[in-house]
Design an enzyme around this catalytic site. Structure first.
Site, short mmCIF file in Angstrom:
data_model
loop_
_atom_site.label_atom_id
_atom_site.label_comp_id
_atom_site.label_asym_id
_atom_site.label_seq_id
_atom_site.Cartn_x
_atom_site.Cartn_y
_atom_site.Cartn_z
N ASP A 1 -8.02 -5.42 0.18
CA ASP A 1 -8.51 -6.31 -0.86
C ASP A 1 -8.14 -7.77 -0.65
O ASP A 1 -8.66 -8.65 -1.33
CB ASP A 1 -7.98 -5.85 -2.23
CG ASP A 1 -8.60 -4.55 -2.64
OD1 ASP A 1 -9.80 -4.37 -2.38
OD2 ASP A 1 -7.89 -3.69 -3.20
N HIS B 1 0.85 -1.18 0.00
CA HIS B 1 0.00 0.00 0.00
C HIS B 1 0.88 1.23 0.00
O HIS B 1 1.92 1.24 0.65
CB HIS B 1 -0.92 0.01 1.23
CG HIS B 1 -2.09 0.90 1.06
ND1 HIS B 1 -2.03 2.25 1.33
CD2 HIS B 1 -3.35 0.65 0.62
CE1 HIS B 1 -3.22 2.77 1.06
NE2 HIS B 1 -4.03 1.84 0.63
N1 ACO Z 1 4.19 -7.85 -4.61
C1 ACO Z 1 5.55 -7.81 -4.75
N2 ACO Z 1 6.31 -6.70 -4.63
C2 ACO Z 1 5.67 -5.56 -4.34
C3 ACO Z 1 4.27 -5.50 -4.16
C4 ACO Z 1 3.53 -6.70 -4.31
N3 ACO Z 1 2.19 -6.70 -4.16
N4 ACO Z 1 3.90 -4.23 -3.89
C5 ACO Z 1 5.04 -3.50 -3.88
N5 ACO Z 1 6.10 -4.30 -4.15
C6 ACO Z 1 7.51 -3.89 -4.18
C7 ACO Z 1 7.84 -3.05 -5.41
O1 ACO Z 1 8.26 -3.87 -6.48
C8 ACO Z 1 8.94 -2.17 -4.88
O2 ACO Z 1 10.11 -2.95 -4.81
P1 ACO Z 1 11.56 -2.25 -5.07
O3 ACO Z 1 11.73 -1.25 -3.95
O4 ACO Z 1 12.53 -3.37 -4.99
O5 ACO Z 1 11.49 -1.64 -6.43
C9 ACO Z 1 8.51 -1.87 -3.43
O6 ACO Z 1 7.73 -3.02 -3.05
C10 ACO Z 1 7.70 -0.60 -3.26
O7 ACO Z 1 6.54 -0.70 -4.05
P2 ACO Z 1 5.97 0.44 -4.99
O8 ACO Z 1 5.42 -0.17 -6.24
O9 ACO Z 1 6.97 1.54 -5.14
O10 ACO Z 1 4.77 0.98 -4.10
P3 ACO Z 1 3.60 1.93 -4.56
O11 ACO Z 1 3.24 2.72 -3.38
O12 ACO Z 1 3.96 2.68 -5.81
O13 ACO Z 1 2.41 0.92 -4.97
C11 ACO Z 1 0.63 -0.60 -4.76
C12 ACO Z 1 1.43 0.52 -4.09
C13 ACO Z 1 0.12 -0.15 -6.14
C14 ACO Z 1 -0.59 -0.89 -3.88
C15 ACO Z 1 1.53 -1.85 -4.89
O14 ACO Z 1 1.93 -2.27 -3.61
C16 ACO Z 1 0.82 -2.99 -5.63
O15 ACO Z 1 0.85 -3.02 -6.85
N6 ACO Z 1 0.16 -3.94 -4.89
C17 ACO Z 1 -0.59 -4.99 -5.51
C18 ACO Z 1 -1.94 -4.48 -6.01
C19 ACO Z 1 -2.89 -4.20 -4.88
O16 ACO Z 1 -3.08 -4.99 -3.97
N7 ACO Z 1 -3.57 -3.04 -4.97
C20 ACO Z 1 -4.58 -2.61 -3.99
C21 ACO Z 1 -4.10 -1.46 -3.17
S1 ACO Z 1 -5.26 -1.07 -1.92
C22 ACO Z 1 -6.44 -0.25 -2.73
O17 ACO Z 1 -6.25 0.41 -3.68
C23 ACO Z 1 -7.74 -0.38 -2.24
#
Ligand code: ACO
Length: 424
Positions: A359, A302
């Site tokens: 979720d 998140h």
């Molecule tokens: N699985 C694996 N790795 C992940 C995940 C994941 N679900 N989420 C983040 N990471 C990693 C990224 O690859 C990144 O790694 P790095 O530092 O080595 O490059 C690090 O964790 C930071 O993640 P970001 O993508 O920079 O975080 P951001 O804040 O931009 O994205 C998001 C947040 C979109 C929710 C992301 O965590 C994601 O895609 N999660 C899966 C989809 C999801 O569950 N979405 C629902 C969110 S809640 C809502 O909207 C109601």
């Protein structure tokens, strides 16, 4: 701390500092470009506040979520969804008479215009219900065009909240080829929706009180989450003074994406894939860490929560409890629990503070209630609607709000001379 300084080249700029009621600190940069010619650059808006807002407070480090000052746990436990809608939109909990009137209005405006039923005939049977929801909500603006009459916004707010659930349930009925079930005035918001989803004309149907109270809780948990992607879309579109129905449609469309509200559908698809692949969840935890692989653990991570999503904590407990009460044995819940345990102890997830989000467990509960996977994001949209409305209303009533118009740093070619096609 009332100002911050930016040194750019030879010059120093002093910028005002804004401190919120929970001591959140922001540097006001609106005048910075006018003074310096430079902009602040923040793709994804990780450090950028778009507004001051009195609706929802989140402390991601401590896992706190409050609507208008009330803790989410308490609201989910004790309030009704219409009560929370009123709280978010109007800022205070309604008294008894206000709540009765508001709930009654929400019931009485549930019908959609009979002509709108014809729109459903044009959609293919396999149309995604989010596409139907967004189209139908936008088309409400054709039935209720803005006239500027006093009280119009309040009436349109009621119409939106009341009709969205009917539109959503009709979308489901359309997808399975069953006749529409009309709303009933003696049912609560949640029961009314469930009745329109699952009743059939041929036999009596009574809404299970466990489903009703569970749905009430889920809707409350989803009701607002300050400046997330869909709410920001609503504010941005609304900032152009687009009408309320068009503004809400933008929120629905933004929510649809799998990185946002669409994640609840994606979680179930992922858990099903892992289950069908022999339940080797460890393999998928590793896959999620492989940067050459697009696979992510859906329902994890998140932008704001770097502790635990408090909504996920409530839903994790609710999922176990509800499935047990209903006598449902869902193998996907076991996969989810195992996946969560492995991920929470894995260095990759621990270091990046990746926890289950709202979720991760909501889909399992929806499944147990018989709601099909494609409807999950629609359920989220029904819950989030009062949040979008309250932000839209807050923004439209704020005389200092200007049209949303970010700047950019241009990285394309510098000015060049057009070459006629014959010479290229
Ligand atoms: N699985 C694996 N790795 C992940 C995940 C994941 N679900 N989420 C983040 N990471 C990693 C990224 O690859 C990144 O790694 P790095 O530092 O080595 O490059 C690090 O964790 C930071 O993640 P970001 O993508 O920079 O975080 P951001 O804040 O931009 O994205 C998001 C947040 C979109 C929710 C992301 O965590 C994601 O895609 N999660 C899966 C989809 C999801 O569950 N979405 C629902 C969110 S809640 C809502 O909207 C109601």
């Amino acid at each position: 701390m009332s100002t911050a300084k930016i040194i750019l080249g030879e010059k120093e700029y002093e910028l005002p500092v804004v401190v919120g009621t929970e001591n959140e600190v922001g540097i006001h940069t609106t005048k910075f470009r006018g003074q310096s010619g430079a902009i602040t650059l923040d793709p994804g808006f990780g450090s950028t506040g778009s507004c001051e807002s009195g609706i929802t407070f989140i402390n991601g480090e401590e896992g706190i979520l409050r609507y208008r000052g009330y803790a989410i746990d308490e609201l989910a436990e004790k309030a009704s969804f219409p009560e929370v809608c009123y709280l978010l939109i109007y800022g205070e909990l309604p008294n008894k008479a206000q709540l009765e009137k508001f709930s009654d209005d929400l019931t009485r405006h549930s019908l959609i215009h009979e002509d709108m039923k014809k729109f459903y005939e044009g959609f293919p049977a396999n149309a995604h219900p989010m596409a139907i929801l967004s189209s139908m909500v936008c088309s409400l603006s054709t039935y209720y065009p803005e006239t500027g009459e006093p009280g119009e916004d309040d009436l349109n707010i009621i119409r939106l909240l009341a009709k969205a659930k009917t539109i959503a349930a009709f979308a489901y009925k359309k997808s399975i080829g069953q006749p529409f079930i009309y709303p009933k005035n003696d049912l609560s918001y949640s029961a009314n929706f469930l009745n329109m989803m699952f009743a059939v004309p041929a036999e009596p149907y009574t809404v299970d009180p466990i489903f009703e109270s569970t749905l009430n809780k889920l809707l409350i948990l989803h009701a607002d989450h300050e400046q997330n992607c869909s709410t920001s879309a609503v504010r941005l579109v609304g900032s152009s003074h687009a009408n309320i129905f068009a503004s809400m449609t933008s929120g629905i469309c933004a929510l649809w994406g799998p990185l946002h509200g669409g994640a609840n559908q994606a979680v179930i698809e992922m858990l099903t894939m892992i289950h069908n692949d022999g339940g080797d969840y460890k393999k998928y935890v590793k896959k999620a860490q492989d940067k050459s692989d697009d696979f992510k653990l859906m329902g994890f991570g998140h932008r704001v929560y770097k502790n635990f999503d408090p909504r996920a904590r409530i839903l994790k407990a609710a999922a176990g409890e509800i499935l047990e009460k209903m006598g449902v044995n869902d193998p996907l819940l076991d996969v989810a629990r195992q996946l969560e345990e492995v991920a929470l102890n894995d260095d990759y997830f621990v270091q990046r503070k990746l926890y289950p989000n709202v979720d991760f467990y909501s889909g399992i509960i929806y499944r147990a209630m018989g709601i099909p996977t494609e409807m999950f994001t629609v359920m989220f949209a029904l819950g989030r609607l009062p949040g979008w409305i309250s932000h839209w209303r807050e923004m439209r009533n704020d005389p200092s709000m200007r049209i949303g118009r970010p700047r950019q740093i241009y990285t394309g070619p510098q000015g060049r001379t057009f070459v006629p096609v014959e010479s290229r």
